[in-house]
Design a protein around this motif. Structure first.
Motif, short mmCIF file in Angstrom:
data_model
loop_
_atom_site.label_atom_id
_atom_site.label_comp_id
_atom_site.label_asym_id
_atom_site.label_seq_id
_atom_site.Cartn_x
_atom_site.Cartn_y
_atom_site.Cartn_z
N ILE A 65 12.54 59.33 -28.30
CA ILE A 65 11.88 59.02 -29.53
C ILE A 65 12.41 57.88 -29.96
O ILE A 65 11.79 56.65 -30.61
CB ILE A 65 11.64 60.41 -30.51
CG1 ILE A 65 11.01 61.48 -29.68
CG2 ILE A 65 11.30 59.87 -31.65
CD1 ILE A 65 11.13 62.66 -30.45
N GLU A 66 13.56 57.81 -30.44
CA GLU A 66 14.41 56.78 -30.90
C GLU A 66 14.36 55.63 -30.11
O GLU A 66 14.09 54.56 -30.75
CB GLU A 66 16.02 57.20 -30.88
CG GLU A 66 16.47 58.22 -31.74
CD GLU A 66 17.82 58.60 -31.87
OE1 GLU A 66 18.41 58.08 -30.97
OE2 GLU A 66 18.30 59.36 -32.74
N LYS A 67 14.14 55.57 -28.72
CA LYS A 67 14.13 54.64 -27.70
C LYS A 67 12.71 53.93 -28.01
O LYS A 67 12.55 52.42 -28.02
CB LYS A 67 14.16 54.95 -26.40
CG LYS A 67 14.55 53.69 -25.47
CD LYS A 67 14.97 54.33 -23.98
CE LYS A 67 15.63 53.11 -23.58
NZ LYS A 67 15.79 53.82 -21.93
N SER A 68 11.73 54.81 -27.87
CA SER A 68 10.20 54.15 -28.32
C SER A 68 10.17 53.62 -29.53
O SER A 68 9.41 52.71 -29.83
CB SER A 68 9.39 55.07 -27.98
OG SER A 68 9.38 56.27 -29.05
N GLU A 69 10.76 54.26 -30.57
CA GLU A 69 10.63 53.71 -32.04
C GLU A 69 11.40 52.23 -32.02
O GLU A 69 10.89 51.34 -32.72
CB GLU A 69 11.35 54.81 -32.98
CG GLU A 69 10.69 55.78 -33.35
CD GLU A 69 11.35 56.76 -34.28
OE1 GLU A 69 12.66 56.54 -34.86
OE2 GLU A 69 10.85 57.72 -34.67
N SER A 70 12.35 52.09 -31.73
CA SER A 70 13.14 50.87 -31.50
C SER A 70 12.27 50.02 -30.72
O SER A 70 12.28 48.70 -31.12
CB SER A 70 14.65 50.90 -30.95
OG SER A 70 14.57 50.81 -29.76
N GLU A 71 11.63 50.13 -29.52
CA GLU A 71 11.09 49.23 -28.69
C GLU A 71 9.59 48.93 -29.60
O GLU A 71 8.93 47.68 -29.56
CB GLU A 71 10.60 50.07 -27.37
CG GLU A 71 11.69 50.06 -26.52
CD GLU A 71 11.25 50.74 -25.26
OE1 GLU A 71 10.32 51.45 -25.16
OE2 GLU A 71 12.23 50.81 -24.33
N SER A 72 9.16 49.93 -30.28
CA SER A 72 7.92 49.53 -31.04
C SER A 72 8.40 48.67 -32.25
O SER A 72 7.35 47.81 -32.64
CB SER A 72 7.09 50.74 -31.77
OG SER A 72 7.89 51.32 -32.46
N GLU A 73 9.32 48.65 -32.89
CA GLU A 73 9.75 48.13 -33.86
C GLU A 73 9.95 46.46 -33.25
O GLU A 73 9.73 45.52 -33.84
CB GLU A 73 11.30 48.24 -34.62
CG GLU A 73 11.01 49.66 -35.54
CD GLU A 73 12.31 50.25 -35.97
OE1 GLU A 73 13.45 49.65 -35.57
OE2 GLU A 73 12.51 51.19 -36.63
N MET A 74 10.68 46.53 -32.11
CA MET A 74 10.94 45.04 -31.63
C MET A 74 9.55 44.53 -31.02
O MET A 74 9.30 43.34 -31.31
CB MET A 74 11.91 45.39 -30.23
CG MET A 74 12.38 43.87 -29.69
SD MET A 74 13.77 43.78 -28.67
CE MET A 74 13.27 45.32 -27.67
N ALA A 75 8.62 45.15 -30.86
CA ALA A 75 7.44 44.72 -30.41
C ALA A 75 6.72 44.18 -31.60
O ALA A 75 6.05 43.07 -31.62
CB ALA A 75 6.43 45.80 -29.48
N ALA A 76 6.80 44.99 -32.49
CA ALA A 76 6.03 44.25 -33.99
C ALA A 76 6.54 43.14 -34.34
O ALA A 76 6.03 42.32 -34.90
CB ALA A 76 6.24 45.74 -35.12
N SER A 77 8.07 43.27 -34.23
CA SER A 77 8.71 41.94 -34.69
C SER A 77 8.29 40.82 -33.80
O SER A 77 8.20 39.64 -34.23
CB SER A 77 10.23 41.94 -34.51
OG SER A 77 10.98 41.16 -34.82
N GLN A 78 8.40 40.98 -32.43
CA GLN A 78 7.90 39.92 -31.65
C GLN A 78 6.43 39.48 -31.97
O GLN A 78 6.00 38.12 -31.90
CB GLN A 78 7.72 40.41 -30.25
CG GLN A 78 9.47 40.55 -29.75
CD GLN A 78 9.47 41.09 -28.31
OE1 GLN A 78 8.56 41.42 -27.84
NE2 GLN A 78 10.78 40.96 -27.67
N GLU A 116 2.70 35.59 -34.09
CA GLU A 116 1.62 35.10 -35.22
C GLU A 116 1.94 33.99 -36.06
O GLU A 116 1.39 33.04 -36.31
CB GLU A 116 1.36 36.50 -35.94
CG GLU A 116 0.49 37.35 -35.06
CD GLU A 116 0.29 38.52 -35.82
OE1 GLU A 116 0.73 38.92 -36.86
OE2 GLU A 116 -0.26 39.52 -35.22
N GLN A 117 3.25 33.84 -36.27
CA GLN A 117 3.95 32.88 -37.04
C GLN A 117 4.03 31.60 -36.44
O GLN A 117 3.50 30.65 -36.83
CB GLN A 117 5.39 33.08 -37.57
CG GLN A 117 5.37 34.33 -38.71
CD GLN A 117 6.74 34.53 -39.20
OE1 GLN A 117 7.79 34.27 -38.29
NE2 GLN A 117 6.98 35.55 -40.23
N MET A 118 4.39 31.86 -35.04
CA MET A 118 4.17 30.47 -34.01
C MET A 118 2.98 30.08 -33.97
O MET A 118 2.64 28.79 -34.30
CB MET A 118 5.06 30.58 -32.80
CG MET A 118 6.41 31.13 -32.92
SD MET A 118 7.48 31.07 -31.29
CE MET A 118 6.10 31.80 -30.19
#
Length: 124
Positions: free
Chosen positions: A30-43, A48-50
């Motif tokens: 769960i923690e791993k998927s949360e951090s991966e989803s946070e990283m994916a959202a950040s990416q 989008e900014q680029m």
């Protein structure tokens, strides 16, 4: 009670979701998927900014190119105007030279007439 950390290791930090039941254990799925989803959202946000920055850059580049073409056209038109003005100036200079020669010829003719007229009427 939590076990003390083994020698040479820092104590395990509690995760965002609370203390891990096993200190020093790998993050849960769960923690791993949360951090991966946070990283994916950040990416995604970075992507989008680029894209937005690239779009703005392309718009500004297009506007700059359009203005550069306008300036080139304006310069070409000015070159044509300057060429015509130079041709008129040359024509005016030739006309001035021609008029100066006519005036000089007329002045010489008047001088000859006056010299000839005075010489003919002199009493000796």
């Amino acid at each position: 009670p939590a076990r003390p950390a083994p020698a040479g290791r820092a104590p395990a930090r509690p995760s965002k979701g609370g203390a891990s039941p096993l200190a020093g254990a790998a993050p849960s799925l769960i923690e791993k998927s949360e951090s991966e989803s946070e990283m994916a959202a950040s990416q995604r946000r970075l992507f989008e900014q680029m894209v937005t920055l690239r779009t703005r850059l392309n718009e500004r580049l297009a506007a700059s190119n359009k203005f550069a073409k306008f300036l080139e056209f304006t310069l070409q038109q000015r070159d044509v105007d300057l060429k015509h003005a130079n041709e008129r100036l040359v024509a005016a200079m030739l006309e001035i030279d021609s008029l100066r020669a006519i005036v000089q010829d007329a002045a010489e003719a008047v001088e000859k007439e006056q010299a000839g007229g005075l010489g003919g009427t002199s009493v000796t």
